[in-house]
Design an enzyme around this catalytic site. Structure first.
Site, PDB file in Angstrom:
ATOM      1  N   ARG A  41      86.430  25.046 -13.779  1.00 23.58           N
ATOM      2  CA  ARG A  41      84.990  25.204 -14.004  1.00 23.58           C
ATOM      3  C   ARG A  41      84.502  26.606 -13.646  1.00 23.58           C
ATOM      4  O   ARG A  41      83.541  27.093 -14.241  1.00 23.58           O
ATOM      5  CB  ARG A  41      84.211  24.158 -13.212  1.00 23.58           C
ATOM      6  CG  ARG A  41      84.364  22.786 -13.822  1.00 23.58           C
ATOM      7  CD  ARG A  41      83.609  21.739 -13.069  1.00 23.58           C
ATOM      8  NE  ARG A  41      83.601  20.509 -13.834  1.00 23.58           N
ATOM      9  CZ  ARG A  41      83.277  19.322 -13.344  1.00 23.58           C
ATOM     10  NH1 ARG A  41      82.913  19.206 -12.089  1.00 23.58           N
ATOM     11  NH2 ARG A  41      83.294  18.257 -14.107  1.00 23.58           N
ATOM     12  N   LYS A 202      84.963  -0.172 -20.793  1.00 19.91           N
ATOM     13  CA  LYS A 202      83.985  -1.244 -20.962  1.00 19.91           C
ATOM     14  C   LYS A 202      83.008  -1.031 -22.106  1.00 19.91           C
ATOM     15  O   LYS A 202      82.553   0.082 -22.340  1.00 19.91           O
ATOM     16  CB  LYS A 202      83.170  -1.388 -19.681  1.00 19.91           C
ATOM     17  CG  LYS A 202      83.982  -1.882 -18.514  1.00 19.91           C
ATOM     18  CD  LYS A 202      83.119  -1.882 -17.276  1.00 19.91           C
ATOM     19  CE  LYS A 202      83.833  -2.547 -16.119  1.00 19.91           C
ATOM     20  NZ  LYS A 202      83.011  -2.496 -14.909  1.00 19.91           N
ATOM     21  N   GLY A 355      84.904  12.229 -19.728  1.00 23.66           N
ATOM     22  CA  GLY A 355      85.782  12.796 -18.709  1.00 23.66           C
ATOM     23  C   GLY A 355      87.219  12.335 -18.828  1.00 23.66           C
ATOM     24  O   GLY A 355      88.152  13.141 -18.812  1.00 23.66           O
ATOM     25  N   GLY A 378      79.616  12.820 -18.151  1.00 25.99           N
ATOM     26  CA  GLY A 378      78.381  12.054 -18.335  1.00 25.99           C
ATOM     27  C   GLY A 378      77.433  12.702 -19.332  1.00 25.99           C
ATOM     28  O   GLY A 378      76.794  12.023 -20.139  1.00 25.99           O
TER      29      GLY A 378
HETATM   30  P1  ADP Z   1      85.570   8.403 -20.813  1.00 32.65           P
HETATM   31  O1  ADP Z   1      85.566   8.874 -19.380  1.00 32.65           O
HETATM   32  O2  ADP Z   1      86.359   9.303 -21.701  1.00 32.65           O
HETATM   33  O3  ADP Z   1      84.198   8.117 -21.329  1.00 32.65           O
HETATM   34  P2  ADP Z   1      86.062   5.678 -20.017  1.00 32.65           P
HETATM   35  O4  ADP Z   1      85.656   6.029 -18.633  1.00 32.65           O
HETATM   36  O5  ADP Z   1      85.164   4.798 -20.795  1.00 32.65           O
HETATM   37  O6  ADP Z   1      86.370   7.008 -20.861  1.00 32.65           O
HETATM   38  O7  ADP Z   1      87.453   4.919 -20.017  1.00 32.65           O
HETATM   39  C1  ADP Z   1      88.638   5.450 -19.484  1.00 32.65           C
HETATM   40  C2  ADP Z   1      89.453   4.394 -18.798  1.00 32.65           C
HETATM   41  O8  ADP Z   1      89.631   3.256 -19.623  1.00 32.65           O
HETATM   42  C3  ADP Z   1      90.830   4.879 -18.460  1.00 32.65           C
HETATM   43  O9  ADP Z   1      90.938   4.986 -17.057  1.00 32.65           O
HETATM   44  C4  ADP Z   1      91.747   3.820 -19.034  1.00 32.65           C
HETATM   45  O10 ADP Z   1      92.805   3.446 -18.152  1.00 32.65           O
HETATM   46  C5  ADP Z   1      90.817   2.661 -19.231  1.00 32.65           C
HETATM   47  N1  ADP Z   1      91.321   1.711 -20.245  1.00 32.65           N
HETATM   48  C6  ADP Z   1      91.638   1.976 -21.519  1.00 32.65           C
HETATM   49  N2  ADP Z   1      92.134   0.875 -22.112  1.00 32.65           N
HETATM   50  C7  ADP Z   1      92.144  -0.095 -21.192  1.00 32.65           C
HETATM   51  C8  ADP Z   1      92.577  -1.460 -21.188  1.00 32.65           C
HETATM   52  N3  ADP Z   1      93.096  -2.026 -22.279  1.00 32.65           N
HETATM   53  N4  ADP Z   1      92.442  -2.157 -20.047  1.00 32.65           N
HETATM   54  C9  ADP Z   1      91.930  -1.586 -18.939  1.00 32.65           C
HETATM   55  N5  ADP Z   1      91.512  -0.311 -18.876  1.00 32.65           N
HETATM   56  C10 ADP Z   1      91.621   0.427 -19.986  1.00 32.65           C
HETATM   57 MG    MG Z   2      85.229   7.803 -17.576  1.00 33.42          MG
END
Ligand code: ADP
Ligand code: MG
Length: 398
Positions: A41, A202, A355, A378
């Site tokens: 960063r 989620k 992230g 975020g």
């Molecule tokens: P971002 O930070 O890119 O927005 P998220 O925080 O929504 O992404 O999701 C990332 C997390 O989702 C990762 O830590 C990954 O392990 C988890 N993940 C992806 N697929 C699954 C799954 N089938 N079951 C549980 N966790 C999952």
């Molecule tokens: Mg995330």
């Protein structure tokens, strides 16, 4: 929100004091030794700082670090950042003992063109997260121009990210300009077809993103943990997979919305299941919606990989947020890796937001193959949700 904002190139900063909001919220060693474990960063801020110095400005940089909640916490001091910044710029960086106190005011007043001063952690001030106008005014009083380059903090209306813009001409630095060009460009005027790949853990954390991208995209691809809520909502068996009962109805609404809008919505047709949430769990591939009890889906299956990779082949733009599986475990990173590889081979504009998604692409070695990887977790999510970002909205329009 208008994404067309004035940048540092649109203002004359010669001989002026510039208050520059950076994102110096870098990870530090847990032992309190003040060692920065990743200076990405700080490096990312260099082009804007160097440009301002080259133009003959005096730079008063500021940033938050961690969550000191309005109290001075020595372990969250920006002093180590000043040292690292000084090494990277190869010139002295003055460090203020406070944010708007006597030391900051005196050092800012004495600052000469070509010099850099770093203020203390803005969150040492109680007014920062409350966007207190008195604090914003005090910060602004030290400078003549405000440059915002902390994309990771633009979704927060704080004194240093938004409030100061009420008192100074406010423009973006190069980091924010790039985010606006790519993410803003993809949302406002995408090269079509626009394919959105959504995954992660989620549904509940992505409702805004799914809903907004359904308005804009030609194709939506769903993977990751959220796919099991979609599957269960349609009557599928998901075993012990990540499931949000309360969001099943929402998933059905989104499937309906896609139909109504003529958006192609792709859901997994098969899935890699495991007998435990562990890197060395026993695994097998089953059809979507047929996961036995005691098993959980941790990645998209090989047929789904083919389907998804095919769907991005002729895309004009791809926005990707959320890994396709638990990429942190090598055994369940194949779906995410295959999609990253497919993106690296398209001629599409490829944009990665979120992230964990950025971390996944980096970890799997595809970072330099993407058009743009957002620097804000975020902030990039709220951007993709179509929300106004206070730290952007407050900047002068082009
Ligand atoms: P971002 O930070 O890119 O927005 P998220 O925080 O929504 O992404 O999701 C990332 C997390 O989702 C990762 O830590 C990954 O392990 C988890 N993940 C992806 N697929 C699954 C799954 N089938 N079951 C549980 N966790 C999952
Ligand atoms: Mg995330």
């Amino acid at each position: 929100m208008n994404y067309n904002k004035k940048t540092v190139k649109d203002v004359d900063v010669k001989g002026k004091k510039v208050l520059l909001r950076c994102d110096f919220n870098v990870p530090m060693a847990k032992d309190g030794s003040g060692v920065i474990t990743d200076d990405k960063r700080i490096r990312a801020a260099l082009p804007t700082i160097q440009y301002l110095l080259d133009q003959g400005a005096a730079v008063i940089a500021c940033s938050h670090m961690g969550k000191p909640k309005g109290e001075v916490k020595p372990e969250l001091s920006l002093k180590p950042v000043a040292q690292r910044l000084s090494q990277l710029l190869d010139k002295p960086v003055l460090m203020a003992e406070d944010v708007v106190g006597p030391d900051a005011q005196a050092k800012a007043a004495a600052l000469q063109p070509g010099q850099v001063l770093l203020l203390e952690n803005t969150r040492f001030e109680k007014g920062e997260t409350k966007n207190d106008p008195a604090l914003a005014k005090a910060m602004a009083s030290m400078a003549e121009v405000y440059v915002s380059d902390a994309f990771g903090a633009v979704h927060r209306a704080h004194a240093s990210t938004a409030g100061v813009a009420a008192f100074l001409p406010a423009v973006s630095g190069f980091l924010i300009q790039k985010e606006l060009d790519f993410i803003g460009g993809a949302l406002a005027n995408p090269k079509r077809p626009l394919v959105a790949i959504l995954g992660g853990s989620k549904v509940s954390s992505k409702i805004g993103v799914i809903n907004n991208l359904l308005e804009i995209a030609d194709t939506i691809i769903i993977g990751g943990g959220m796919a099991y809520t979609f599957s269960a909502a349609q009557g599928g068996k998901v075993g012990d997979s990540l499931l949000e009962e309360d969001w099943k109805d929402y998933s059905l609404e989104m499937i309906q919305k896609a139909k109504d809008k003529g958006v192609k919505l792709l859901l997994p047709v098969d899935t890699v299941i495991a007998d435990a949430f562990a890197p060395d769990a026993k695994s097998q591939v089953v059809q979507a919606g047929t996961i036995p009890d005691g098993w959980q889906g941790l990645d998209i299956g090989p047929e789904t990989v083919k389907l998804y990779c095919d769907a991005v082949k002729d895309a004009g733009t791809v926005i990707w947020n959320g890994p396709m599986g638990v990429f942190e475990f090598a055994a369940f990173a194949k779906g995410t890796e295959a999609v990253a590889e497919a993106l690296s081979k398209t001629s599409a504009i490829t944009i990665i937001g979120g992230g964990d998604s950025a971390a996944a692409v980096q970890q799997l070695g595809y970072a330099d193959k993407m058009t743009h990887i957002s620097t804000g977790g975020g902030a990039s999510l709220e951007f993709m949700e179509g929300k106004d970002l206070p730290g952007v909205a407050c900047l002068l329009d082009q």
